[in-house]
Design a protein around this motif. Structure first.
Motif, mmCIF file in Angstrom:
data_model
loop_
_atom_site.group_PDB
_atom_site.id
_atom_site.type_symbol
_atom_site.label_atom_id
_atom_site.label_comp_id
_atom_site.label_asym_id
_atom_site.label_seq_id
_atom_site.Cartn_x
_atom_site.Cartn_y
_atom_site.Cartn_z
ATOM 1 N N MET A 1 -86.927 -20.734 -13.433
ATOM 2 C CA MET A 1 -88.195 -20.016 -13.269
ATOM 3 C C MET A 1 -88.879 -20.079 -12.230
ATOM 4 S SD MET A 1 -90.565 -22.239 -16.463
ATOM 5 C CE MET A 1 -91.376 -23.465 -15.703
ATOM 6 N N THR A 2 -90.030 -18.706 -12.682
ATOM 7 C CA THR A 2 -91.409 -18.788 -11.478
ATOM 8 C C THR A 2 -92.791 -18.194 -12.196
ATOM 9 O OG1 THR A 2 -89.869 -17.351 -9.944
ATOM 10 C CG2 THR A 2 -92.113 -17.074 -10.398
ATOM 11 N N GLU A 3 -93.216 -19.420 -11.784
ATOM 12 C CA GLU A 3 -94.705 -19.003 -12.278
ATOM 13 C C GLU A 3 -95.706 -18.148 -11.900
ATOM 14 O OE1 GLU A 3 -96.075 -22.447 -12.419
ATOM 15 O OE2 GLU A 3 -96.036 -23.341 -14.052
ATOM 16 N N VAL A 4 -96.230 -17.092 -12.420
ATOM 17 C CA VAL A 4 -96.644 -16.058 -11.829
ATOM 18 C C VAL A 4 -97.999 -16.714 -11.468
ATOM 19 C CG1 VAL A 4 -97.408 -13.662 -11.570
ATOM 20 C CG2 VAL A 4 -95.169 -14.571 -12.088
ATOM 21 N N LYS A 5 -99.284 -16.309 -10.193
ATOM 22 C CA LYS A 5 -100.242 -16.996 -10.815
ATOM 23 C C LYS A 5 -101.703 -16.248 -9.996
ATOM 24 C CE LYS A 5 -98.958 -22.168 -10.060
ATOM 25 N NZ LYS A 5 -99.272 -22.614 -10.913
ATOM 26 N N ALA A 6 -102.264 -16.276 -10.945
ATOM 27 C CA ALA A 6 -103.846 -15.341 -10.155
ATOM 28 C C ALA A 6 -103.961 -15.686 -8.785
ATOM 29 C CB ALA A 6 -104.771 -15.864 -10.807
ATOM 30 N N THR A 7 -103.988 -14.783 -8.282
ATOM 31 C CA THR A 7 -104.520 -14.795 -6.733
ATOM 32 C C THR A 7 -105.517 -14.724 -6.006
ATOM 33 O OG1 THR A 7 -104.461 -12.891 -6.582
ATOM 34 C CG2 THR A 7 -103.014 -13.193 -5.995
ATOM 35 N N MET A 8 -106.182 -14.679 -7.825
ATOM 36 C CA MET A 8 -108.194 -15.373 -7.478
ATOM 37 C C MET A 8 -108.809 -14.777 -8.817
ATOM 38 S SD MET A 8 -109.567 -10.991 -6.177
ATOM 39 C CE MET A 8 -110.889 -11.497 -5.887
ATOM 40 N N ALA A 9 -110.129 -14.950 -9.084
ATOM 41 C CA ALA A 9 -110.871 -15.949 -10.083
ATOM 42 C C ALA A 9 -110.598 -13.814 -10.001
ATOM 43 C CB ALA A 9 -112.410 -16.610 -10.113
ATOM 44 N N GLY A 10 -110.206 -13.707 -11.771
ATOM 45 C CA GLY A 10 -111.632 -13.167 -12.714
ATOM 46 C C GLY A 10 -110.609 -12.861 -13.956
ATOM 47 N N SER A 11 -111.177 -11.222 -14.651
ATOM 48 C CA SER A 11 -111.071 -10.912 -15.899
ATOM 49 C C SER A 11 -109.219 -10.451 -15.903
ATOM 50 C CB SER A 11 -111.612 -9.933 -16.296
ATOM 51 O OG SER A 11 -112.892 -11.137 -16.660
ATOM 52 N N VAL A 12 -108.587 -10.584 -17.324
ATOM 53 C CA VAL A 12 -107.431 -10.218 -17.061
ATOM 54 C C VAL A 12 -107.503 -8.482 -17.249
ATOM 55 C CG1 VAL A 12 -105.568 -9.643 -17.942
ATOM 56 C CG2 VAL A 12 -105.927 -11.837 -17.561
ATOM 57 N N TRP A 13 -107.834 -7.722 -17.013
ATOM 58 C CA TRP A 13 -108.301 -6.483 -17.514
ATOM 59 C C TRP A 13 -106.667 -5.566 -17.771
ATOM 60 C CZ3 TRP A 13 -106.884 -1.284 -15.478
ATOM 61 C CH2 TRP A 13 -107.400 -0.132 -15.849
ATOM 62 N N LYS A 14 -105.675 -5.419 -17.844
ATOM 63 C CA LYS A 14 -104.679 -5.353 -17.980
ATOM 64 C C LYS A 14 -103.230 -5.999 -18.054
ATOM 65 C CE LYS A 14 -102.686 -0.986 -18.892
ATOM 66 N NZ LYS A 14 -103.133 0.965 -18.886
ATOM 67 N N ILE A 15 -102.809 -5.582 -19.106
ATOM 68 C CA ILE A 15 -101.291 -6.372 -18.820
ATOM 69 C C ILE A 15 -100.310 -5.126 -18.990
ATOM 70 C CG2 ILE A 15 -98.922 -7.594 -20.034
ATOM 71 C CD1 ILE A 15 -101.214 -10.070 -20.683
ATOM 72 N N ILE A 16 -99.271 -5.250 -17.941
ATOM 73 C CA ILE A 16 -98.555 -3.656 -17.800
ATOM 74 C C ILE A 16 -97.375 -4.316 -18.466
ATOM 75 C CG2 ILE A 16 -97.248 -2.789 -16.073
ATOM 76 C CD1 ILE A 16 -99.782 -2.938 -14.299
ATOM 77 N N ALA A 17 -96.697 -5.340 -18.093
ATOM 78 C CA ALA A 17 -95.374 -5.442 -18.546
ATOM 79 C C ALA A 17 -95.094 -6.597 -19.778
ATOM 80 C CB ALA A 17 -94.783 -6.319 -17.496
ATOM 81 N N LYS A 53 -98.728 -16.415 -19.865
ATOM 82 C CA LYS A 53 -100.025 -17.268 -20.551
ATOM 83 C C LYS A 53 -101.478 -17.006 -21.046
ATOM 84 C CE LYS A 53 -96.993 -21.073 -19.600
ATOM 85 N NZ LYS A 53 -96.803 -21.471 -20.242
ATOM 86 N N VAL A 54 -101.626 -15.858 -20.753
ATOM 87 C CA VAL A 54 -102.703 -14.956 -20.837
ATOM 88 C C VAL A 54 -102.966 -13.860 -21.895
ATOM 89 C CG1 VAL A 54 -103.499 -15.670 -18.409
ATOM 90 C CG2 VAL A 54 -102.693 -13.371 -18.735
ATOM 91 N N THR A 55 -104.211 -13.413 -22.128
ATOM 92 C CA THR A 55 -104.055 -12.075 -23.248
ATOM 93 C C THR A 55 -105.107 -11.330 -22.026
ATOM 94 O OG1 THR A 55 -106.025 -12.683 -24.800
ATOM 95 C CG2 THR A 55 -103.043 -13.085 -24.880
ATOM 96 N N GLU A 56 -104.911 -9.999 -22.611
ATOM 97 C CA GLU A 56 -106.093 -8.838 -21.811
ATOM 98 C C GLU A 56 -107.565 -9.634 -22.261
ATOM 99 O OE1 GLU A 56 -105.323 -5.097 -22.783
ATOM 100 O OE2 GLU A 56 -103.569 -4.974 -22.077
ATOM 101 N N ILE A 66 -100.240 -17.103 -15.015
ATOM 102 C CA ILE A 66 -100.593 -15.710 -15.639
ATOM 103 C C ILE A 66 -99.647 -16.026 -16.856
ATOM 104 C CG2 ILE A 66 -100.395 -13.728 -15.857
ATOM 105 C CD1 ILE A 66 -102.427 -13.930 -13.697
ATOM 106 N N ALA A 67 -97.742 -15.667 -15.888
ATOM 107 C CA ALA A 67 -96.282 -15.473 -17.088
ATOM 108 C C ALA A 67 -95.731 -16.876 -15.958
ATOM 109 C CB ALA A 67 -96.542 -13.950 -16.894
ATOM 110 N N ILE A 68 -94.548 -16.425 -16.902
ATOM 111 C CA ILE A 68 -93.576 -17.036 -17.015
ATOM 112 C C ILE A 68 -91.845 -16.535 -16.227
ATOM 113 C CG2 ILE A 68 -92.156 -19.317 -17.230
ATOM 114 C CD1 ILE A 68 -94.750 -20.506 -16.569
ATOM 115 N N ILE A 69 -91.754 -16.435 -15.966
ATOM 116 C CA ILE A 69 -90.318 -15.696 -15.263
ATOM 117 C C ILE A 69 -89.057 -16.388 -15.294
ATOM 118 C CG2 ILE A 69 -89.544 -14.092 -13.640
ATOM 119 C CD1 ILE A 69 -92.070 -12.534 -13.190
ATOM 120 N N GLU A 70 -87.395 -15.782 -16.093
ATOM 121 C CA GLU A 70 -86.503 -16.881 -15.541
ATOM 122 C C GLU A 70 -86.068 -15.608 -15.176
ATOM 123 O OE1 GLU A 70 -85.482 -18.745 -19.741
ATOM 124 O OE2 GLU A 70 -86.291 -20.249 -19.155
#
Length: 70
Positions: A1-17, A53-56, A66-70
């Motif tokens: 399991m991998t946690e994808v983390k935010a690289t900086m503070a900001g708003s989630v503008w668009k979820i692509i996947a 773990k987030v929404t737009e 931000i997300a969990i990848i298995e």
């Protein structure tokens, strides 16, 4: 399991996947907006996108999961 983390503070503008999609390492899965810049968030490993773990429109701090990848 991998946690994808935010690289900086900001708003989630668009979820692509989409949840359930097979993701490759280095693939963009979301875009953050910070100080009028768009910052792509990429997966650090191969796997299946299990959970968002987030929404737009959500605000995230640097290091937030931000997300969990298995």
């Amino acid at each position: 399991m991998t946690e994808v983390k935010a690289t900086m503070a900001g708003s989630v503008w668009k979820i692509i996947a989409e949840k359930g999609k097979t993701i490759k390492s280095g693939e963009d899965i979301a875009i953050l907006e910070s100080m009028k810049m768009e910052i792509p968030i990429t997966s650090s490993s191969d796997g299946v996108l299990k959970e968002w773990k987030v929404t737009e429109g959500d605000f995230v701090d640097e290091g937030d999961t931000i997300a969990i990848i298995e």
